[in-house]
Every structure is written in C-alpha cells, then in structure tokens.
Design a protein around this motif. Structure first.
Motif, PDB file in Angstrom:
ATOM      1  N   ALA A 551       0.808  -1.215   0.000  1.00 55.42           N
ATOM      2  CA  ALA A 551       0.000   0.000   0.000  1.00 55.42           C
ATOM      3  C   ALA A 551       0.842   1.266   0.000  1.00 55.42           C
ATOM      4  N   SER A 552       2.001   1.238   0.640  1.00 53.44           N
ATOM      5  CA  SER A 552       2.826   2.437   0.754  1.00 53.44           C
ATOM      6  C   SER A 552       3.972   2.472  -0.231  1.00 53.44           C
ATOM      7  N   ALA A 553       4.086   1.469  -1.104  1.00 51.23           N
ATOM      8  CA  ALA A 553       5.169   1.438  -2.081  1.00 51.23           C
ATOM      9  C   ALA A 553       4.810   2.294  -3.280  1.00 51.23           C
ATOM     10  N   GLY A 554       5.801   2.587  -4.071  1.00 50.97           N
ATOM     11  CA  GLY A 554       5.578   3.354  -5.293  1.00 50.97           C
ATOM     12  C   GLY A 554       6.476   4.573  -5.363  1.00 50.97           C
ATOM     13  N   GLU A 555       6.792   4.963  -6.584  1.00 54.19           N
ATOM     14  CA  GLU A 555       7.671   6.107  -6.805  1.00 54.19           C
ATOM     15  C   GLU A 555       6.921   7.372  -7.198  1.00 54.19           C
ATOM     16  N   ARG A 556       5.597   7.291  -7.271  1.00 58.20           N
ATOM     17  CA  ARG A 556       4.852   8.473  -7.690  1.00 58.20           C
ATOM     18  C   ARG A 556       4.834   9.514  -6.578  1.00 58.20           C
ATOM     19  N   LEU A 557       4.569  10.730  -6.980  1.00 60.02           N
ATOM     20  CA  LEU A 557       4.559  11.844  -6.044  1.00 60.02           C
ATOM     21  C   LEU A 557       3.387  11.686  -5.069  1.00 60.02           C
ATOM     22  N   GLY A 558       3.690  11.769  -3.770  1.00 58.71           N
ATOM     23  CA  GLY A 558       2.644  11.677  -2.765  1.00 58.71           C
ATOM     24  C   GLY A 558       2.200  10.273  -2.443  1.00 58.71           C
ATOM     25  N   ALA A 559       3.006   9.255  -2.736  1.00 61.38           N
ATOM     26  CA  ALA A 559       2.598   7.870  -2.474  1.00 61.38           C
ATOM     27  C   ALA A 559       2.401   7.623  -0.986  1.00 61.38           C
ATOM     28  N   GLU A 560       3.280   8.160  -0.139  1.00 65.56           N
ATOM     29  CA  GLU A 560       3.169   7.928   1.295  1.00 65.56           C
ATOM     30  C   GLU A 560       1.960   8.654   1.874  1.00 65.56           C
ATOM     31  N   VAL A 561       1.713   9.871   1.441  1.00 64.08           N
ATOM     32  CA  VAL A 561       0.556  10.620   1.937  1.00 64.08           C
ATOM     33  C   VAL A 561      -0.736   9.931   1.515  1.00 64.08           C
ATOM     34  N   ASP A 562      -0.761   9.394   0.311  1.00 67.79           N
ATOM     35  CA  ASP A 562      -1.962   8.703  -0.158  1.00 67.79           C
ATOM     36  C   ASP A 562      -2.171   7.403   0.601  1.00 67.79           C
ATOM     37  N   ALA A 563      -1.091   6.689   0.942  1.00 67.42           N
ATOM     38  CA  ALA A 563      -1.231   5.466   1.732  1.00 67.42           C
ATOM     39  C   ALA A 563      -1.824   5.777   3.107  1.00 67.42           C
ATOM     40  N   LEU A 564      -1.352   6.846   3.735  1.00 69.06           N
ATOM     41  CA  LEU A 564      -1.911   7.234   5.029  1.00 69.06           C
ATOM     42  C   LEU A 564      -3.381   7.614   4.892  1.00 69.06           C
ATOM     43  N   THR A 594       3.607   4.952   8.415  1.00 71.69           N
ATOM     44  CA  THR A 594       3.304   4.040   9.521  1.00 71.69           C
ATOM     45  C   THR A 594       3.307   4.781  10.853  1.00 71.69           C
ATOM     46  N   GLN A 595       4.332   5.595  11.089  1.00 70.66           N
ATOM     47  CA  GLN A 595       4.391   6.375  12.333  1.00 70.66           C
ATOM     48  C   GLN A 595       3.264   7.392  12.412  1.00 70.66           C
ATOM     49  N   ALA A 596       2.928   8.011  11.282  1.00 69.56           N
ATOM     50  CA  ALA A 596       1.840   8.988  11.290  1.00 69.56           C
ATOM     51  C   ALA A 596       0.508   8.329  11.603  1.00 69.56           C
ATOM     52  N   SER A 603      -1.435  15.793   9.575  1.00 68.56           N
ATOM     53  CA  SER A 603      -0.855  17.097   9.261  1.00 68.56           C
ATOM     54  C   SER A 603       0.661  17.084   9.405  1.00 68.56           C
ATOM     55  N   GLY A 604       1.189  16.291  10.354  1.00 62.86           N
ATOM     56  CA  GLY A 604       2.633  16.200  10.503  1.00 62.86           C
ATOM     57  C   GLY A 604       3.300  15.596   9.282  1.00 62.86           C
ATOM     58  N   LEU A 605       2.708  14.517   8.749  1.00 60.26           N
ATOM     59  CA  LEU A 605       3.275  13.902   7.550  1.00 60.26           C
ATOM     60  C   LEU A 605       3.165  14.845   6.358  1.00 60.26           C
ATOM     61  N   ALA A 606       2.019  15.532   6.209  1.00 59.45           N
ATOM     62  CA  ALA A 606       1.859  16.466   5.090  1.00 59.45           C
ATOM     63  C   ALA A 606       2.860  17.610   5.191  1.00 59.45           C
ATOM     64  N   GLY A 607       3.142  18.080   6.419  1.00 58.08           N
ATOM     65  CA  GLY A 607       4.108  19.152   6.593  1.00 58.08           C
ATOM     66  C   GLY A 607       5.516  18.728   6.219  1.00 58.08           C
ATOM     67  N   ARG A 608       5.916  17.527   6.610  1.00 61.26           N
ATOM     68  CA  ARG A 608       7.256  17.048   6.255  1.00 61.26           C
ATOM     69  C   ARG A 608       7.368  16.826   4.754  1.00 61.26           C
ATOM     70  N   GLU A 609       6.314  16.304   4.145  1.00 62.98           N
ATOM     71  CA  GLU A 609       6.339  16.100   2.692  1.00 62.98           C
ATOM     72  C   GLU A 609       6.442  17.440   1.971  1.00 62.98           C
ATOM     73  N   LEU A 610       5.736  18.450   2.464  1.00 60.96           N
ATOM     74  CA  LEU A 610       5.795  19.763   1.830  1.00 60.96           C
ATOM     75  C   LEU A 610       7.190  20.368   1.956  1.00 60.96           C
ATOM     76  N   ASP A 611       7.820  20.211   3.102  1.00 65.89           N
ATOM     77  CA  ASP A 611       9.177  20.735   3.273  1.00 65.89           C
ATOM     78  C   ASP A 611      10.135  20.102   2.272  1.00 65.89           C
ATOM     79  N   GLU A 612       9.986  18.810   2.037  1.00 64.06           N
ATOM     80  CA  GLU A 612      10.860  18.148   1.064  1.00 64.06           C
ATOM     81  C   GLU A 612      10.592  18.660  -0.352  1.00 64.06           C
TER      82      GLU A 612
END
Length: 712
Positions: A551-564, A594-596, A603-612
């Motif tokens: 569910a969390s694999a993939g190279e597309r943009l936002g894959a981790e945020v979408d899995a969450l 997973t941690q999120a 919001s914490g995961l979205a904030g870290r993704e935005l910073d990157e």
C-alpha cells in the motif's frame, strides 16, 4: 434526344394558345438585426486551441427574445453548423467585416450562468486549456423532456432568489440564532468558522476531521455547516468523491431539516451516475433557483448555485476529484478559484491532509481547523503496527500474511461486532511468478502480467486476456506458479477457511456484489479494497490493514501521503479506544506513514512532505507544466514559451507502453518549471504556444498538464 446535336426535342406550342411564363420563386428577405444589443459573442464548441476566443454574430430580430446570455445556440462556422454558448450581447462589434447571423437558439435555458462563465474562463487560464473544454465539463448534456417539466420563467442563477424568511447576512450572529452545530465544538477554530459563514463572511479553512459515528461524524459536520450557510440566506455546494458519500451527506442534511427538492426542500443531488435525466433535472433546479444546496461529485464543482456562500470539498486527496479530461482541473483548486471569484467560504476537509491542502495553510491562504491532541486520543481507536520488528518474537511465523497477533485480534473482535479487513488489491491473485526462480510471469503474446481470476482456473493475461494454459518460465523452464500479490477475493476465501461459520462479505468494484454502502452490526468479516469500505452503524470492533508494504510502495509523487489517507479512511470507521476499538497495520510499510498512522498525525506527515518538495522544487511548491508527445512537437512548443526564470527539464524519453503497441512513435516528456508567482504567466505562454501549433497545423502529438500528480 437528337443524335446529332444532343439537344432534347421541344414540343412546339399550338397556334392560338398563350405560352405560360414560369413563376418566379419569391425569396423572403432575411430578418434584420435586433434593435437592442444586436451583436452576440459566442463560445464555439470547437477543440482547436487557436479558436479559444469568442466569435461575434448578429442576433436576428426574430431571436431577440430567446437569445439571452448563457443559452445554447447553433451558429455557422467554417461552412457548417456548430454548437456554441452565447456569452454576452453588446452594441457594437469589434470585427469590421460582415457578421453571420445566429442560426437558432437550441434552448431558452441560460445554462451558462454568469458566475459559471467567469469561473470556466479562470479554470481554462490556470490549466492552459480552452473555454470550450471547460464548459463541456461544467454544463451537462441537454435533456429536452426534463426542460419541459418546470416553467421556463423560474428564477435563473445569479439573480436574487433568497430563501423566504431567511435572516439578512449582515445581522449579528447573536440575533440570528444559528442552528445547532455540536459536531464543530471539538475543533479548534470550528465555531469561529461557522460564525463567519453566518455573518456573510468568506473564511477559508482546511479541516482535519475526527472519526465519529453519531452526530459528530464528518457528514453531520458538513450538514451543520451547510445549514448555517442556508440560514444566513446564501447557497452552498458540497463536492464529494462518489455516490455513497453523496447519499451520506444528503441523509445528514435531512437530519438538520434540509430536504431534497423532490420533497419540497432546497437540496439537489448532482451525480452523473444517476443518469442524464436526473443529472440535468438537478442542474436545472440549481439554475432556476429552486435548489439552494447542491451535493454532488466532480462535475458539480461548476454547479450554478445562486449567491454561493459556502463551498465544501471532502477528501480532496481522492483520485476521483482529479478530472481525467483536458484541461485536467482538480476539484479542490476549482473551488478555491470559485471562493475568490464569488466571495464564498471554502472548507477543504478529510480524515487525512494532502500536501496541497497543507500548502494552503502554510501560505496563510487558509486556516486549519483541527482538534486538540486529547480529543484526538479520545475519539480514535488504538493503532498498532505489526512490522517485522514487532513480530520478531514470533519466529518464522512472522512472515505469515496474517500473523498470530492479528489472528487473535480478529477472533476476539468477532465476538462483539463486525471486523474490517482492508486489502490494497482487488481480484483473486492479480500477480503471479515462477515457483522456482521467482521471475514474474508474463504473457507470451503481449508480455503483460499473468494472474489468477479464481483458484481452479489457468492464469490469464491482465492486458490481452489470453489464457496461459501451457506456459513455462523463460528463465528456468518450470511450469509452477506462486502468488506475488493476493487480492481481496483470495483474502476472503482464506479468512472463510480460518474462521468457519463466520459470515464473510466482500466489498469492491470488481466483485459480484459491488461496493457495499453499509453492513449490519452483527459479527462478520468485511473484506474491502481502499475506498470501498462500507459503514457499520455502531462502528467496527477492529480493523486489520493488510499488505502495508504494497500500500505504501511506489515512486509516484505523494505515495506515502496517499497510503496514510487510505489507512485513515478505514481506521475512522472503527470504534474509539474507550469502546475497545483496535486497528492493526500488518507488514513493513514505509516508516513515515506508519508512524503517522500510529500517532494519528496526518498534518505532521503532510508538513514534512511539503518541506521536502520545497527543497526539491516540486509541486505545489512550484508550478510545473508537463508536455508529453513526439519529440519534434514537444520541442517546437517548448521553444515558443518565454517566461522569466523558466527552468526547462528534458525532454527525456518516456517508458514504452506495451499496451499501446510498438508501432506508435516513441514519446518524450519535457517539464517547464517556475516559481508560484510565475504560474499564471507560464500557463498563458503554454496556451499561446499551443494555439500557434494548432493554427500552423504542426505534426506530431502534444499533451499538456499543469502540476501533474504522476510527476515522478
């Protein structure tokens, strides 16, 4: 006929008879132009980008009354009759030559309301599209029978059609007596948002919704916000991903006293799946002013709601909100544009938070509406991640798809209620590999992936559908197969054997029963794919989220945020910790989502993704135009784009799509990147280059998409 001259013989007139003279055909004089506002500016429904401008026509005197702004018309263009929308009428034409007349008015309904026409132009400019493309998305096809069901002189959109006895928007909130909104009391900033809506303001908020199954559920919160807006005398628009969510919102609106138009209320359901007649009927209800609230899916973002006061986008990360047709707008951004153009409040909500929504908060364009951590802990279930580290004590059994701790949770939870099992893939065994060397099995005809549709059948190709009855591995020659990915149907079969006597229900778009809307509170195992999880009236006793790594694999943009987002959507249906609710995430998923999930911190995961993305200069931190097509065509379009501080990346070859066939010319992709301040200039420059390409009829193919989701 004379054989010499080739002239047919003539019968001479008899002597003494009068020779008849042929009658002249009387040609009626063309009608004159209308006395007032004789020039019509029409958006012609044509695809070429170089025709993206209004064309001027004369309004005949006979069509003066019917040719109102917004109506569908037929006009002559390039020697043929074409469809169009009449945008406005003016006194004088800008064209100095002769103007052709409007052929006819197709319908007297002004289907393009003034605010919708303005929004469509803004959407076309932002996504480098054409006005005709956007209007085809905004205006549903005409249904003549439905038009005759109601009087044509009903109040059109854009006029003063306030709800009777509605309080004035400029009155103080204490004097108005707003409807109760208990669902918003748990959120920091929630009551303040409703007060601004009640007094006619235009606040913009990003809302992280809490789980809830009673009057605190997300649909009830949306209904209470809509009721507040209607009580203030303004209209409301709610856009959700699918028909199930539409029904949930409509049911919540009925609970607060807002009935459907068919029942004498003010709520219209605008969903394409309901059929062309029902969709057009709901569209006309909003257009004529009888529906002050519209609830629908993606296309309803353009609904002609009169005096719009609140626009709601629920679960903006769902892929259903992204338009798959040019110019590929997203519902969240369309409603954001509409909020600015019409001075309406905007609410972007979901159990998770997208990076784009986080950008709205960080930039200060919107405020966040969230609950305190103590409230979050009280309202959410207990979440446990069963990773390989957590299962180390289980020994070899830790590699099982359903380890012993998950099996025990399922057994105990089935004693008190239904249990949800989320599987990231549909089907039986969608991917298989060689049993000996683990090489993925491929079709011998088209090289597509092989899979199993059922347990006792031969493998079949997922692309061409051919059966591989006598297949052998190209690497080692073995004929046996092993499963690589297990789908929802195979999972339901395995759970049925593991828990004999327990009812097993499967929910998904590809199964025989389809997507289930709701399941009873009786003990049962409910196996569902992401997005197809049915509701349980009292909540699920537990949820098991399988195959976290997939569910969390993939190279597309936002894959981790979408899995969450998918995990939270399932976890939000589980009872809170105080009622014994548990959520198990099984598998070694990506660490950050997973941690999120364990902390329930979207919001914490979205904030870290935005910073990157800010550091890597990826959307939404920048504006990007992706041009995909043949090499010469892409290079020609890029060469004409001149924008300050423009970065050109590529062009680079695109992976060959084996399903499209090898005969097609290989494609390349180029990326044009600018800072957010230059996004509007980039879209204009790309649209101008495409118009030149269209006018010159340059060869090759080019597809343009602004800020694509599949950037990586």
């Amino acid at each position: 006929m004379c054989p010499v001259t080739g002239v047919p013989p003539e019968q001479p007139a008899l002597a003494g008879l009068e020779v008849p003279t042929p009658r002249r055909r009387r040609v009626a004089a063309p009608p004159g132009p209308a006395a007032r506002l004789p020039v019509a500016r029409v958006c012609v429904d044509l695809a070429p980008p170089h025709l993206d401008r209004p064309f001027e026509y004369v309004v005949p005197e006979t069509l003066d009354a019917a040719a109102r702004p917004g109506v569908r018309v037929k006009v002559r263009f390039a020697g043929q009759d074409v469809d169009g929308w009449l945008l406005e009428r003016v006194d004088h034409a800008e064209h100095e030559g002769r103007l052709l007349p409007v052929r006819r008015v197709v319908s007297r309904e002004p289907v393009v309301a003034p605010q919708v026409a303005l929004l469509a132009r803004a959407v076309a400019d932002r996504w480098a599209g054409t006005l005709a493309d956007v209007l085809r998305l905004a205006v549903p096809p005409r249904h003549a029978r439905v038009e005759g069901e109601a009087p044509s002189d009903a109040v059109p959109a854009g006029t003063d059609a306030t709800v009777p006895d509605a309080p004035c928007a400029d009155r103080d909130a204490d004097d108005v007596g707003p409807p109760a909104a208990p669902a918003w009391d748990a959120y920091r900033g929630g009551p303040a948002f409703l007060r601004h809506v009640l007094t006619g303001g235009a606040p913009r908020a990003v809302w992280t919704a809490l789980p809830g199954l009673d009057e605190r559920r997300w649909a009830a919160a949306v209904a209470q916000a809509v009721a507040t807006c209607v009580h203030a005398g303004r209209g409301a628009l709610v856009v959700v991903p699918d028909g199930r969510d539409v029904e949930r919102v409509c049911a919540a609106l009925r609970e607060v006293g807002l009935l459907d138009v068919a029942d004498g209320g003010v709520v219209a359901r605008l969903v394409a799946d309901d059929g062309p007649a029902a969709r057009y009927r709901a569209f006309l209800a909003a257009l004529r002013g009888s529906a002050r609230v519209v609830v629908g899916t993606r296309a309803s973002a353009f609904a002609p709601v009169a005096d719009l006061g609140l626009a709601v986008c629920w679960d903006d990360g769902d892929l259903q909100h992204a338009e798959p047709r040019a110019p590929y707008p997203h519902v969240r951004d369309v409603l954001a544009l509409r909020s600015e153009l019409e001075g309406a409040a905007l609410l972007v909500g979901g159990h998770a938070r997208t990076v784009e929504a986080q950008q709205l908060v960080v930039s200060g364009w919107a405020r966040e509406v969230v609950a305190d951590r103590a409230v979050v802990r009280a309202r959410t279930p207990r979440v446990t991640a069963l990773t390989s580290v957590e299962l180390a004590r289980e020994g070899p059994a830790a590699a099982a798809r359903l380890p012993a701790p998950a099996w025990r949770v399922l057994r105990d939870a089935l004693a008190v209620g239904p249990v949800l099992v989320q599987v990231p893939r549909a089907g039986y065994v969608p991917v298989v590999a060689c049993v000996r060397c683990r090489t993925p099995a491929r079709c011998g005809a088209c090289h597509g992936p092989l899979g199993l549709a059922r347990g006792d059948g031969p493998p079949a190709c997922g692309w061409c559908g051919r059966l591989a009855t006598d297949r052998r591995c190209d690497e080692c020659g073995a004929s046996g197969l092993r499963s690589v990915r297990v789908g929802s149907e195979r999972t339901a079969e395995e759970l049925g054997r593991a828990f004999p006597g327990v009812t097993v229900r499967v929910s998904g778009a590809r199964v025989a029963g389809g997507v289930l809307a709701e399941v009873p509170d009786r003990p049962a195992l409910v196996v569902a794919t992401p997005g197809a999880e049915p509701y349980a009236p009292s909540g699920y006793a537990a949820a098991v989220l399988l195959d976290a790594a997939v569910a969390s694999a993939g190279e597309r943009l936002g894959a981790e945020v979408d899995a969450l987002r998918r995990w939270l959507a399932a976890a939000a249906l589980v009872r809170p910790t105080g009622d014994g609710g548990q959520v198990l995430l099984v598998g070694d998923g990506a660490p950050r989502p997973t941690q999120a999930l364990v902390r329930w911190d979207p919001s914490g995961l979205a904030g870290r993704e935005l910073d990157e993305r800010v550091e890597l200069r990826l959307p939404p931190a920048v504006r990007v135009a992706a041009l995909t097509g043949t090499r010469d065509a892409v290079a020609a379009v890029v060469a004409r784009v001149e924008v300050p501080a423009l970065e050109v990346l590529g062009p680079v070859p695109q992976p060959v799509d084996e399903q499209r066939g090898p005969a097609l010319e290989p494609e390349v992709r180029a990326l044009l990147r600018v800072d957010p301040a230059g996004g509007a200039a980039l879209a204009r420059a790309v649209a101008a280059s495409l118009a030149i390409r269209s006018a010159r009829r340059e060869g090759g193919t080019v597809r343009v998409q602004m800020d694509p989701a599949d950037l990586l």
